[in-house]
Scaffold this motif. Structure first.
Motif, PDB file in Angstrom:
ATOM      1  N   THR A   1      72.423  31.576  76.139  1.00 56.01           N
ATOM      2  CA  THR A   1      71.494  31.392  77.254  1.00 56.01           C
ATOM      3  C   THR A   1      71.668  32.503  78.285  1.00 56.01           C
ATOM      4  O   THR A   1      70.687  33.051  78.808  1.00 56.01           O
ATOM      5  N   GLN A   2      72.938  32.874  78.573  1.00 54.61           N
ATOM      6  CA  GLN A   2      73.191  33.928  79.545  1.00 54.61           C
ATOM      7  C   GLN A   2      72.737  35.284  79.017  1.00 54.61           C
ATOM      8  O   GLN A   2      72.216  36.112  79.766  1.00 54.61           O
ATOM      9  N   LEU A   3      72.906  35.518  77.709  1.00 57.37           N
ATOM     10  CA  LEU A   3      72.463  36.779  77.120  1.00 57.37           C
ATOM     11  C   LEU A   3      70.947  36.935  77.193  1.00 57.37           C
ATOM     12  O   LEU A   3      70.427  38.046  77.309  1.00 57.37           O
ATOM     13  N   GLU A   4      70.246  35.820  77.128  1.00 58.20           N
ATOM     14  CA  GLU A   4      68.786  35.866  77.232  1.00 58.20           C
ATOM     15  C   GLU A   4      68.325  36.031  78.676  1.00 58.20           C
ATOM     16  O   GLU A   4      67.181  36.425  78.917  1.00 58.20           O
ATOM     17  N   THR A   5      69.222  35.735  79.616  1.00 63.87           N
ATOM     18  CA  THR A   5      68.857  35.759  81.033  1.00 63.87           C
ATOM     19  C   THR A   5      69.178  37.089  81.696  1.00 63.87           C
ATOM     20  O   THR A   5      68.391  37.598  82.499  1.00 63.87           O
ATOM     21  N   LEU A   6      70.342  37.673  81.370  1.00 62.69           N
ATOM     22  CA  LEU A   6      70.823  38.871  82.046  1.00 62.69           C
ATOM     23  C   LEU A   6      71.156  39.975  81.045  1.00 62.69           C
ATOM     24  O   LEU A   6      71.568  39.687  79.915  1.00 62.69           O
ATOM     25  N   PRO A   7      71.007  41.236  81.458  1.00 54.79           N
ATOM     26  CA  PRO A   7      71.407  42.349  80.586  1.00 54.79           C
ATOM     27  C   PRO A   7      72.917  42.592  80.679  1.00 54.79           C
ATOM     28  O   PRO A   7      73.451  42.723  81.787  1.00 54.79           O
ATOM     29  N   TYR A   8      73.582  42.640  79.551  1.00 57.01           N
ATOM     30  CA  TYR A   8      75.017  42.890  79.518  1.00 57.01           C
ATOM     31  C   TYR A   8      75.302  44.206  78.815  1.00 57.01           C
ATOM     32  O   TYR A   8      74.678  44.543  77.811  1.00 57.01           O
TER      33      TYR A   8
ATOM     34  N   GLN B   1      76.057  37.201  64.993  1.00 57.07           N
ATOM     35  CA  GLN B   1      74.964  37.363  64.029  1.00 57.07           C
ATOM     36  C   GLN B   1      73.605  37.135  64.696  1.00 57.07           C
ATOM     37  O   GLN B   1      72.646  37.871  64.453  1.00 57.07           O
ATOM     38  N   ARG B   2      73.528  36.115  65.544  1.00 55.42           N
ATOM     39  CA  ARG B   2      72.277  35.826  66.243  1.00 55.42           C
ATOM     40  C   ARG B   2      71.910  36.976  67.177  1.00 55.42           C
ATOM     41  O   ARG B   2      70.747  37.393  67.255  1.00 55.42           O
ATOM     42  N   MET B   3      72.907  37.484  67.885  1.00 57.60           N
ATOM     43  CA  MET B   3      72.660  38.591  68.803  1.00 57.60           C
ATOM     44  C   MET B   3      72.079  39.795  68.064  1.00 57.60           C
ATOM     45  O   MET B   3      71.083  40.386  68.495  1.00 57.60           O
ATOM     46  N   ARG B   4      72.687  40.146  66.935  1.00 53.46           N
ATOM     47  CA  ARG B   4      72.218  41.317  66.187  1.00 53.46           C
ATOM     48  C   ARG B   4      70.850  41.071  65.563  1.00 53.46           C
ATOM     49  O   ARG B   4      69.999  41.964  65.543  1.00 53.46           O
ATOM     50  N   SER B   5      70.615  39.857  65.092  1.00 50.13           N
ATOM     51  CA  SER B   5      69.324  39.556  64.465  1.00 50.13           C
ATOM     52  C   SER B   5      68.180  39.561  65.474  1.00 50.13           C
ATOM     53  O   SER B   5      67.024  39.773  65.116  1.00 50.13           O
ATOM     54  N   ARG B   6      68.519  39.327  66.755  1.00 52.84           N
ATOM     55  CA  ARG B   6      67.490  39.338  67.808  1.00 52.84           C
ATOM     56  C   ARG B   6      67.408  40.685  68.523  1.00 52.84           C
ATOM     57  O   ARG B   6      66.763  40.789  69.563  1.00 52.84           O
TER      58      ARG B   6
ATOM     59  N   SER C   1      79.612  40.475  60.763  1.00 48.67           N
ATOM     60  CA  SER C   1      78.721  39.694  61.626  1.00 48.67           C
ATOM     61  C   SER C   1      78.043  40.574  62.679  1.00 48.67           C
ATOM     62  O   SER C   1      77.092  40.151  63.329  1.00 48.67           O
ATOM     63  N   GLY C   2      78.574  41.794  62.835  1.00 45.26           N
ATOM     64  CA  GLY C   2      77.971  42.719  63.793  1.00 45.26           C
ATOM     65  C   GLY C   2      78.900  43.187  64.890  1.00 45.26           C
ATOM     66  O   GLY C   2      78.482  43.958  65.767  1.00 45.26           O
ATOM     67  N   ALA C   3      80.159  42.741  64.880  1.00 42.53           N
ATOM     68  CA  ALA C   3      81.107  43.172  65.913  1.00 42.53           C
ATOM     69  C   ALA C   3      81.451  44.645  65.724  1.00 42.53           C
ATOM     70  O   ALA C   3      81.503  45.153  64.600  1.00 42.53           O
TER      71      ALA C   3
END
Length: 223
Positions: free
Chosen positions: A38-45, A64-69, A93-95
Motif C-alpha cells: 500500500t505504501q509503495l503504491e502511495t509514495l515513490p521510494y 515479485q509483485r513489485m517487479r511484475s508491476r 524474485s527480483g532482489a
C-alpha cells in the motif's frame, strides 16, 4: 532519499530505521507485506529493504509483485535463511542484493549506498541553480563557493527545490517527500525550515527571494 523498510521484528526495525535516519535517509517502516505494498503504491521510494519472513505477504512474494508491476528501484532482501537455494529464490524474485542475518551494519549501509549509486549512473549527482551548488552524495551545499551549513531537513528541502526548478511545490508535497509517515508535522514546520534556509542563503550572499513564495500555492526557486 526515501527508503521503505519492511520488517516485522520491531526492535530490529527501530534500530535499522535510526541507523538509516542518521545517514540522512527518510525511512518509512511497514510490519507486513500488504501494508508495504500500500505504501509503495502511495509514495515513490528510492530503495526497498525487505525481510523475507513477513506476515500476510512474505518478502519474496512482495518483491515479485513489485517487479511484475514495473517497480524499478533497487531491492535489498534480509533473511535468516542462508542456503544457496534461499539466495537463488531471493534473487530470482527480483532482489538486487541478498543479505543474511545477523549482518554487519556497516556492510548493509555500504550495500545501500552502492545500490542507490546505480540509479545515478550516467547522471551527474551535482545539482546547480545559478551560483547555488548541491551534492546529494556528499551532503554538501554552497553558494558562490561559500559552504552552507544546513540541517538534514533544510538540505532535503533545498535538494527538492533544486530538483524541481521552477515548479511550485506546496507544503503538503514537501512534507510527504521529506518527513516519514510517522512523523509528518503541520505545514507551519515547512514554513519555519524555509525561513531558516533563506536566512542561511542570504548570509552566503544569495538574494532574499532565491526561494520564492508563490502565495496560496507554495515555493519554487527564482530563475
Amino acid at each position: 532519499m526515501r527508503i521503505l523498510l519492511v520488517e516485522d521484528d520491531r526492535p530490529l526495525a527501530t534500530s535499522l530505521a535510526e541507523a538509516l535516519a542518521a545517514q540522512h535517509y527518510t525511512v518509512d517502516v511497514a510490519e507486513d507485506g500488504e501494508v508495504a505494498w500500500t505504501q509503495l503504491e502511495t509514495l515513490p521510494y528510492d530503495l526497498a529493504l525487505l525481510d523475507v519472513t513477513l506476515p500476510r505477504l512474505n518478502g519474496l512474494s512482495l518483491c515479485q509483485r513489485m517487479r511484475s508491476r514495473g517497480y524499478q528501484s533497487p531491492v535489498l532482501m534480509l533473511t535468516a535463511r542462508d542456503t544457496s537455494l534461499d539466495k537463488v529464490a531471493g534473487l530470482d524474485s527480483g532482489a538486487d542484493v541478498y543479505m543474511v542475518k545477523p549482518f554487519d551494519l556497516a556492510e548493509l549501509l555500504a550495500q545501500i549506498r552502492a545500490l542507490l549509486r546505480r540509479g545515478e549512473r550516467g547522471n551527474s549527482p551535482l545539482l546547480r541553480w545559478g551560483d547555488l551548488r548541491l551534492n546529494p552524495s556528499t551532503y554538501e551545499a554552497s553558494y558562490r563557493d561559500s559552504p552552507l551549513r544546513l540541517t538534514p531537513k533544510e538540505f532535503a528541502i533545498l535538494e527538492l527545490l533544486m530538483q524541481n526548478g521552477r515548479r511550485v511545490l506546496n507544503r503538503a508535497f514537501i512534507l510527504e517527500s521529506i518527513w516519514t509517515l510517522e512523523e509528518i508535522p503541520g505545514e507551519e514546520t515547512v514554513k519555519a525550515h524555509v525561513k531558516a534556509l533563506r536566512q542561511k542563503l542570504q548570509k552566503a550572499g544569495a538574494g532574499r527571494n532565491l526561494i520564492e513564495t508563490v502565495h496560496g500555492l507554495g515555493y519554487r526557486l527564482r530563475g
